[in-house]
Design a protein around this motif. Structure first.
Motif, PDB file in Angstrom:
ATOM      1  N   VAL A  71      -2.839  -9.222  12.324  1.00  6.32           N
ATOM      2  CA  VAL A  71      -3.154  -7.876  11.426  1.00  6.32           C
ATOM      3  C   VAL A  71      -2.138  -6.891  11.711  1.00  6.32           C
ATOM      4  O   VAL A  71      -2.270  -6.621  13.115  1.00  6.32           O
ATOM      5  CB  VAL A  71      -4.581  -7.678  11.676  1.00  6.32           C
ATOM      6  CG1 VAL A  71      -4.788  -6.281  10.562  1.00  6.32           C
ATOM      7  CG2 VAL A  71      -5.420  -8.671  11.244  1.00  6.32           C
ATOM      8  N   LEU A  72      -1.509  -6.738  10.775  1.00 10.70           N
ATOM      9  CA  LEU A  72      -0.197  -5.650  11.083  1.00 10.70           C
ATOM     10  C   LEU A  72      -0.456  -4.351  10.547  1.00 10.70           C
ATOM     11  O   LEU A  72      -1.133  -4.227   9.424  1.00 10.70           O
ATOM     12  CB  LEU A  72       1.178  -6.524  10.511  1.00 10.70           C
ATOM     13  CG  LEU A  72       2.414  -5.600  10.641  1.00 10.70           C
ATOM     14  CD1 LEU A  72       2.939  -6.119  12.212  1.00 10.70           C
ATOM     15  CD2 LEU A  72       3.451  -6.380   9.816  1.00 10.70           C
ATOM     16  N   GLU A  73      -0.109  -3.249  11.465  1.00 11.29           N
ATOM     17  CA  GLU A  73      -0.454  -1.773  10.945  1.00 11.29           C
ATOM     18  C   GLU A  73       0.990  -1.196  10.994  1.00 11.29           C
ATOM     19  O   GLU A  73       1.790  -1.381  12.017  1.00 11.29           O
ATOM     20  CB  GLU A  73      -1.370  -1.235  11.881  1.00 11.29           C
ATOM     21  CG  GLU A  73      -1.366   0.179  11.676  1.00 11.29           C
ATOM     22  CD  GLU A  73      -2.418   0.794  12.844  1.00 11.29           C
ATOM     23  OE1 GLU A  73      -3.589   1.107  12.559  1.00 11.29           O
ATOM     24  OE2 GLU A  73      -1.737   1.207  13.817  1.00 11.29           O
ATOM     25  N   ALA A  74       1.257  -0.870   9.775  1.00 11.79           N
ATOM     26  CA  ALA A  74       2.577  -0.077   9.649  1.00 11.79           C
ATOM     27  C   ALA A  74       2.589   1.481   9.337  1.00 11.79           C
ATOM     28  O   ALA A  74       1.717   1.559   8.480  1.00 11.79           O
ATOM     29  CB  ALA A  74       3.566  -0.899   8.361  1.00 11.79           C
ATOM     30  N   THR A  75       3.244   2.109   9.730  1.00  4.95           N
ATOM     31  CA  THR A  75       3.285   3.625   9.780  1.00  4.95           C
ATOM     32  C   THR A  75       4.717   4.202   9.180  1.00  4.95           C
ATOM     33  O   THR A  75       5.479   3.763   9.934  1.00  4.95           O
ATOM     34  CB  THR A  75       2.548   4.403  10.875  1.00  4.95           C
ATOM     35  OG1 THR A  75       1.496   3.815  11.159  1.00  4.95           O
ATOM     36  CG2 THR A  75       2.692   5.874  10.516  1.00  4.95           C
ATOM     37  N   ALA A  76       4.722   4.920   8.252  1.00  2.37           N
ATOM     38  CA  ALA A  76       5.934   5.559   7.877  1.00  2.37           C
ATOM     39  C   ALA A  76       5.717   7.202   7.914  1.00  2.37           C
ATOM     40  O   ALA A  76       4.628   7.486   7.451  1.00  2.37           O
ATOM     41  CB  ALA A  76       6.372   5.476   6.296  1.00  2.37           C
ATOM     42  N   THR A  77       6.641   7.794   8.794  1.00  9.16           N
ATOM     43  CA  THR A  77       6.349   9.190   9.164  1.00  9.16           C
ATOM     44  C   THR A  77       7.708   9.877   8.594  1.00  9.16           C
ATOM     45  O   THR A  77       8.719   9.424   9.007  1.00  9.16           O
ATOM     46  CB  THR A  77       6.387   9.315  10.625  1.00  9.16           C
ATOM     47  OG1 THR A  77       5.302   8.507  11.200  1.00  9.16           O
ATOM     48  CG2 THR A  77       6.068  10.954  10.996  1.00  9.16           C
ATOM     49  N   LEU A  78       7.605  11.008   7.693  1.00 10.47           N
ATOM     50  CA  LEU A  78       8.646  11.814   7.352  1.00 10.47           C
ATOM     51  C   LEU A  78       9.163  12.645   8.223  1.00 10.47           C
ATOM     52  O   LEU A  78       8.458  13.478   9.011  1.00 10.47           O
ATOM     53  CB  LEU A  78       8.012  12.808   6.072  1.00 10.47           C
ATOM     54  CG  LEU A  78       8.917  13.671   5.352  1.00 10.47           C
ATOM     55  CD1 LEU A  78      10.113  12.733   4.810  1.00 10.47           C
ATOM     56  CD2 LEU A  78       8.277  14.463   4.490  1.00 10.47           C
ATOM     57  N   VAL A  79      10.471  12.352   8.670  1.00  9.35           N
ATOM     58  CA  VAL A  79      11.012  13.088   9.630  1.00  9.35           C
ATOM     59  C   VAL A  79      12.232  14.240   9.467  1.00  9.35           C
ATOM     60  O   VAL A  79      12.301  15.116  10.272  1.00  9.35           O
ATOM     61  CB  VAL A  79      11.424  12.269  10.840  1.00  9.35           C
ATOM     62  CG1 VAL A  79      10.372  11.205  11.776  1.00  9.35           C
ATOM     63  CG2 VAL A  79      12.737  11.329  10.455  1.00  9.35           C
ATOM     64  N   ARG A  80      12.632  14.130   8.096  1.00 12.35           N
ATOM     65  CA  ARG A  80      13.753  15.101   7.774  1.00 12.35           C
ATOM     66  C   ARG A  80      13.518  14.905   6.280  1.00 12.35           C
ATOM     67  O   ARG A  80      13.444  14.052   5.524  1.00 12.35           O
ATOM     68  CB  ARG A  80      15.053  14.486   8.188  1.00 12.35           C
ATOM     69  CG  ARG A  80      16.349  15.534   7.938  1.00 12.35           C
ATOM     70  CD  ARG A  80      17.540  15.185   8.151  1.00 12.35           C
ATOM     71  NE  ARG A  80      17.980  13.847   7.501  1.00 12.35           N
ATOM     72  CZ  ARG A  80      18.420  13.868   6.070  1.00 12.35           C
ATOM     73  NH1 ARG A  80      18.109  15.078   5.533  1.00 12.35           N
ATOM     74  NH2 ARG A  80      18.502  12.888   5.612  1.00 12.35           N
ATOM     75  N   ILE A  81      13.748  16.395   5.681  1.00 10.56           N
ATOM     76  CA  ILE A  81      13.631  16.352   4.462  1.00 10.56           C
ATOM     77  C   ILE A  81      15.024  17.259   3.892  1.00 10.56           C
ATOM     78  O   ILE A  81      15.226  18.154   4.379  1.00 10.56           O
ATOM     79  CB  ILE A  81      12.426  17.684   3.941  1.00 10.56           C
ATOM     80  CG1 ILE A  81      11.261  16.823   4.501  1.00 10.56           C
ATOM     81  CG2 ILE A  81      12.437  17.800   2.364  1.00 10.56           C
ATOM     82  CD1 ILE A  81      10.053  18.043   4.474  1.00 10.56           C
ATOM     83  N   GLY A  82      15.691  16.214   3.057  1.00 14.93           N
ATOM     84  CA  GLY A  82      16.832  16.966   2.319  1.00 14.93           C
ATOM     85  C   GLY A  82      16.683  17.427   0.791  1.00 14.93           C
ATOM     86  O   GLY A  82      15.540  17.449   0.467  1.00 14.93           O
ATOM     87  N   ASN A  83      17.630  17.678   0.291  1.00 16.99           N
ATOM     88  CA  ASN A  83      17.397  18.136  -1.068  1.00 16.99           C
ATOM     89  C   ASN A  83      16.727  17.132  -1.927  1.00 16.99           C
ATOM     90  O   ASN A  83      15.724  17.326  -2.875  1.00 16.99           O
ATOM     91  CB  ASN A  83      18.590  18.691  -1.885  1.00 16.99           C
ATOM     92  CG  ASN A  83      19.297  19.873  -1.321  1.00 16.99           C
ATOM     93  OD1 ASN A  83      18.539  20.552  -0.781  1.00 16.99           O
ATOM     94  ND2 ASN A  83      20.600  19.948  -1.383  1.00 16.99           N
ATOM     95  N   ARG A  84      17.314  16.051  -1.855  1.00 18.99           N
ATOM     96  CA  ARG A  84      16.635  14.594  -2.474  1.00 18.99           C
ATOM     97  C   ARG A  84      16.300  13.584  -1.688  1.00 18.99           C
ATOM     98  O   ARG A  84      15.700  12.721  -1.875  1.00 18.99           O
ATOM     99  CB  ARG A  84      17.711  14.147  -3.385  1.00 18.99           C
ATOM    100  CG  ARG A  84      17.587  15.120  -4.919  1.00 18.99           C
ATOM    101  CD  ARG A  84      18.576  14.542  -6.069  1.00 18.99           C
ATOM    102  NE  ARG A  84      18.136  13.151  -6.288  1.00 18.99           N
ATOM    103  CZ  ARG A  84      18.973  12.405  -6.471  1.00 18.99           C
ATOM    104  NH1 ARG A  84      20.107  12.498  -6.144  1.00 18.99           N
ATOM    105  NH2 ARG A  84      18.627  11.299  -6.863  1.00 18.99           N
ATOM    106  N   SER A  85      16.819  13.525  -0.413  1.00 21.23           N
ATOM    107  CA  SER A  85      16.707  12.677   0.730  1.00 21.23           C
ATOM    108  C   SER A  85      15.679  12.943   1.708  1.00 21.23           C
ATOM    109  O   SER A  85      15.462  13.886   1.774  1.00 21.23           O
ATOM    110  CB  SER A  85      18.120  12.325   1.451  1.00 21.23           C
ATOM    111  OG  SER A  85      18.321  13.283   2.233  1.00 21.23           O
ATOM    112  N   ARG A  86      14.765  11.746   1.731  1.00 24.66           N
ATOM    113  CA  ARG A  86      13.800  11.860   3.109  1.00 24.66           C
ATOM    114  C   ARG A  86      13.939  10.966   4.000  1.00 24.66           C
ATOM    115  O   ARG A  86      14.170   9.620   3.713  1.00 24.66           O
ATOM    116  CB  ARG A  86      12.391  11.597   2.297  1.00 24.66           C
ATOM    117  CG  ARG A  86      12.321  12.332   1.032  1.00 24.66           C
ATOM    118  CD  ARG A  86      12.195  13.943   1.005  1.00 24.66           C
ATOM    119  NE  ARG A  86      11.724  14.340  -0.239  1.00 24.66           N
ATOM    120  CZ  ARG A  86      12.393  15.141  -0.909  1.00 24.66           C
ATOM    121  NH1 ARG A  86      13.646  15.608  -0.322  1.00 24.66           N
ATOM    122  NH2 ARG A  86      12.110  15.634  -1.971  1.00 24.66           N
TER     123      ARG A  86
END
Length: 126
Positions: A71-86
């Motif tokens: 059972v796999l747990e995957a997390t994505a965390t937002l670390v930088r916000i650009g004009n259109r890029s994340r």
């Protein structure tokens, strides 16, 4: 919508035996990257109201094997916000693992989740 650094989304999924390609019921590393794509899509929907487009990975580390029956747990965390890029940080951990030596359907919850894959990538919002 939650366009703030530190915002995170987590998915859990069972790794089916149909995905095992190698001895010992090992699953290829691309499986974990596919899970990262799914969690990035949800994060993009929640932060930008759009699925976004995955532009690429700047780093990927395969730290331990993923096996069928995990059972796999995957997390994505937002670390930088650009004009259109994340920029997103990804981590995948095994939280449960099959124990075929105990029986064909035996499994256990791991006392400590096992970090198997870590990556950094960029998604683009429209």
């Amino acid at each position: 919508m939650s366009l703030v650094e530190g915002f995170a989304v987590t998915h859990k999924r069972y790794v089916p035996y149909a995905h095992a390609h190698y001895g010992g019921n090992l699953v290829d590393g691309a499986y974990g990257l596919g899970v990262f794509g799914d969690v990035a899509t949800e994060l993009s929907i929640r932060t930008d109201g759009d699925e976004g487009l995955f532009a690429g990975y700047s780093s990927v580390e395969f730290l331990a094997p993923i096996q069928a029956g995990d059972v796999l747990e995957a997390t994505a965390t937002l670390v930088r916000i650009g004009n259109r890029s994340r920029e997103l940080r990804f981590e995948a951990r095994v939280v449960c693992r099959a124990e075929p030596d105990r029986g064909s359907s035996a499994a256990r919850v791991l006392a400590e989740p096992l970090l198997v894959t870590r990556a950094t990538g960029t998604v683009v919002a429209p």
